[in-house]
Design a protein around this motif. Sequence first.
Motif, short mmCIF file in Angstrom:
data_model
loop_
_atom_site.label_atom_id
_atom_site.label_comp_id
_atom_site.label_asym_id
_atom_site.label_seq_id
_atom_site.Cartn_x
_atom_site.Cartn_y
_atom_site.Cartn_z
N ASN A 116 62.33 59.88 28.82
CA ASN A 116 62.85 59.16 27.76
C ASN A 116 63.75 58.33 28.55
O ASN A 116 64.83 58.47 29.26
CB ASN A 116 63.76 59.97 26.84
CG ASN A 116 64.10 59.29 25.83
OD1 ASN A 116 64.17 57.91 25.65
ND2 ASN A 116 64.50 59.92 24.58
N ASP A 117 63.60 56.80 28.51
CA ASP A 117 64.30 55.89 29.03
C ASP A 117 65.57 55.25 28.20
O ASP A 117 66.23 54.38 28.60
CB ASP A 117 63.60 54.60 29.54
CG ASP A 117 62.89 53.85 28.29
OD1 ASP A 117 63.41 54.22 26.99
OD2 ASP A 117 62.04 52.98 28.32
N ASN A 118 65.83 56.07 26.98
CA ASN A 118 67.00 55.80 26.24
C ASN A 118 67.93 56.96 25.85
O ASN A 118 67.97 57.18 24.51
CB ASN A 118 66.53 55.09 25.13
CG ASN A 118 67.51 54.34 24.27
OD1 ASN A 118 68.64 54.09 24.85
ND2 ASN A 118 67.16 54.01 23.01
N ALA A 119 67.96 57.79 26.91
CA ALA A 119 68.85 59.20 26.79
C ALA A 119 69.51 59.25 27.64
O ALA A 119 69.23 58.90 28.98
CB ALA A 119 67.85 60.15 26.43
N TYR A 120 70.85 59.67 27.60
CA TYR A 120 71.74 59.98 28.76
C TYR A 120 71.44 61.25 29.40
O TYR A 120 71.03 62.29 28.67
CB TYR A 120 73.22 60.05 28.28
CG TYR A 120 73.70 58.82 27.67
CD1 TYR A 120 73.20 57.79 28.23
CD2 TYR A 120 74.38 59.10 26.14
CE1 TYR A 120 74.13 56.50 27.46
CE2 TYR A 120 75.13 57.89 25.81
CZ TYR A 120 74.67 56.54 26.38
OH TYR A 120 75.43 55.45 25.94
N TRP A 121 71.07 61.45 30.49
CA TRP A 121 70.97 62.59 31.61
C TRP A 121 71.99 63.34 31.46
O TRP A 121 72.22 64.45 31.28
CB TRP A 121 70.36 62.13 32.61
CG TRP A 121 69.77 63.52 33.46
CD1 TRP A 121 69.94 64.79 33.47
CD2 TRP A 121 68.54 63.21 34.55
NE1 TRP A 121 69.42 65.33 34.32
CE2 TRP A 121 68.41 64.86 34.86
CE3 TRP A 121 67.82 62.05 34.95
CZ2 TRP A 121 67.40 64.90 35.76
CZ3 TRP A 121 66.73 62.33 35.61
CH2 TRP A 121 66.65 63.98 36.20
N LEU A 122 73.22 63.06 31.95
CA LEU A 122 74.52 63.72 32.36
C LEU A 122 75.63 63.62 31.33
O LEU A 122 76.40 64.37 31.29
CB LEU A 122 75.03 63.17 33.62
CG LEU A 122 74.27 62.89 34.76
CD1 LEU A 122 74.76 62.15 36.10
CD2 LEU A 122 73.59 64.26 35.13
N GLU A 123 75.48 62.78 30.37
CA GLU A 123 76.58 62.70 29.19
C GLU A 123 75.98 63.19 27.93
O GLU A 123 74.81 62.95 27.49
CB GLU A 123 77.08 61.31 29.10
CG GLU A 123 78.00 60.81 30.41
CD GLU A 123 76.92 60.23 31.55
OE1 GLU A 123 77.29 60.28 32.64
OE2 GLU A 123 75.79 59.84 31.27
N THR A 124 76.85 63.34 27.06
CA THR A 124 76.66 64.05 25.68
C THR A 124 77.60 63.22 24.74
O THR A 124 78.53 63.07 25.28
CB THR A 124 76.54 65.44 25.26
OG1 THR A 124 75.95 65.66 24.25
CG2 THR A 124 77.90 65.94 25.33
N VAL A 125 77.22 62.85 23.70
CA VAL A 125 78.03 61.98 22.45
C VAL A 125 78.43 63.18 21.38
O VAL A 125 77.32 63.54 20.96
CB VAL A 125 77.63 60.68 22.27
CG1 VAL A 125 78.14 60.06 21.19
CG2 VAL A 125 77.22 59.92 23.36
N SER A 126 79.50 63.35 21.06
CA SER A 126 79.90 63.98 19.90
C SER A 126 79.75 63.32 18.58
O SER A 126 79.80 61.97 18.53
CB SER A 126 81.10 64.77 20.01
OG SER A 126 82.31 63.87 20.08
N ARG A 127 79.69 63.91 17.40
CA ARG A 127 79.79 63.21 16.18
C ARG A 127 80.89 62.26 15.95
O ARG A 127 80.91 61.23 15.42
CB ARG A 127 79.66 64.19 15.00
CG ARG A 127 78.39 65.02 14.73
CD ARG A 127 78.44 65.92 13.63
NE ARG A 127 77.15 66.60 13.78
CZ ARG A 127 76.07 66.38 13.04
NH1 ARG A 127 76.12 65.03 12.46
NH2 ARG A 127 74.99 67.13 13.08
N ASP A 128 81.81 62.72 16.76
CA ASP A 128 83.31 61.56 16.55
C ASP A 128 83.53 60.62 17.56
O ASP A 128 84.22 59.92 17.84
CB ASP A 128 84.56 62.41 16.43
CG ASP A 128 84.56 63.28 17.62
OD1 ASP A 128 83.72 63.56 18.45
OD2 ASP A 128 85.64 64.04 17.72
N GLY A 129 82.26 60.42 18.33
CA GLY A 129 82.01 59.59 19.26
C GLY A 129 82.66 59.82 20.56
O GLY A 129 82.66 58.82 21.46
#
Length: 246
Positions: A116-129
């Motif tokens: 997927n060329d539009n997904a972070y490999w190493l980072e994640t984003v929580s619901r609060d940003g």
Amino acid sequence: MRFAAIADIHGNHLALEAVLADIRAQGIEDIVNLGDCFSGPLEAGKTADLLMGLDAVTVRGNHDRYLIEIEPVKLHISDAFAHAQLSPAHLDWIRGLPFSAVYRQEIYLCHATPTNDNAYWLETVSRDGLVHLKLIEEIEAFAAGVDQRLILCGHSHVARMVRLRDGRLVVNPGSVGAPAYDDDLPYFHKMEAGHPFASYAIIEKSAGHWLPSFRNVAYDFQAMADIAARNGRQEWASGLSTGWLR
């Protein structure tokens, strides 16, 4: 083996020029480019001329893909601005870029992840940003099927390396030309380097181990911020001049 890895230029030709000069000053000739070369309210055409003159292995980023897959009238404002500056030859060059590549049979290259060329490999984003490092199990899941010991990705603009439990190394060299941006996927969040300098990595193999050296390069970032401001993109101007979105 010693080479340079660049990523996420986003039309910032002055930052790219400064990084290329710094790479040459280190006595390095080999460069890999991890994509997202043009999108933004800056100088896509000048950036394309520079990149097409390089002998660099380049993979296609998600924003590069949008430029050749989406009708110009339907493009996001940053992509549309870049598209208007690119010639047919520039667009043909983008069409020839692969999704991923293996460099010198030892290094796996992709823009974001292998699938997927539009997904972070190493980072994640929580619901609060909030943005933080993924769990190692999640990072390793993306690496399934990749045999190379060194894996390079971009996309998040965050200079970072993670060593997998089997010894493989995943490296993001950071962003050459866009130290701060916001996005609404999967939730609204900001990526902010906290500085305006151009980022890249020099990667060297020594005693059988790969090790990156992350470098930051000064350049006339205010000139690029002024271009963004003249083009009506104050958030880009803030990011370029400070590394923060304000």
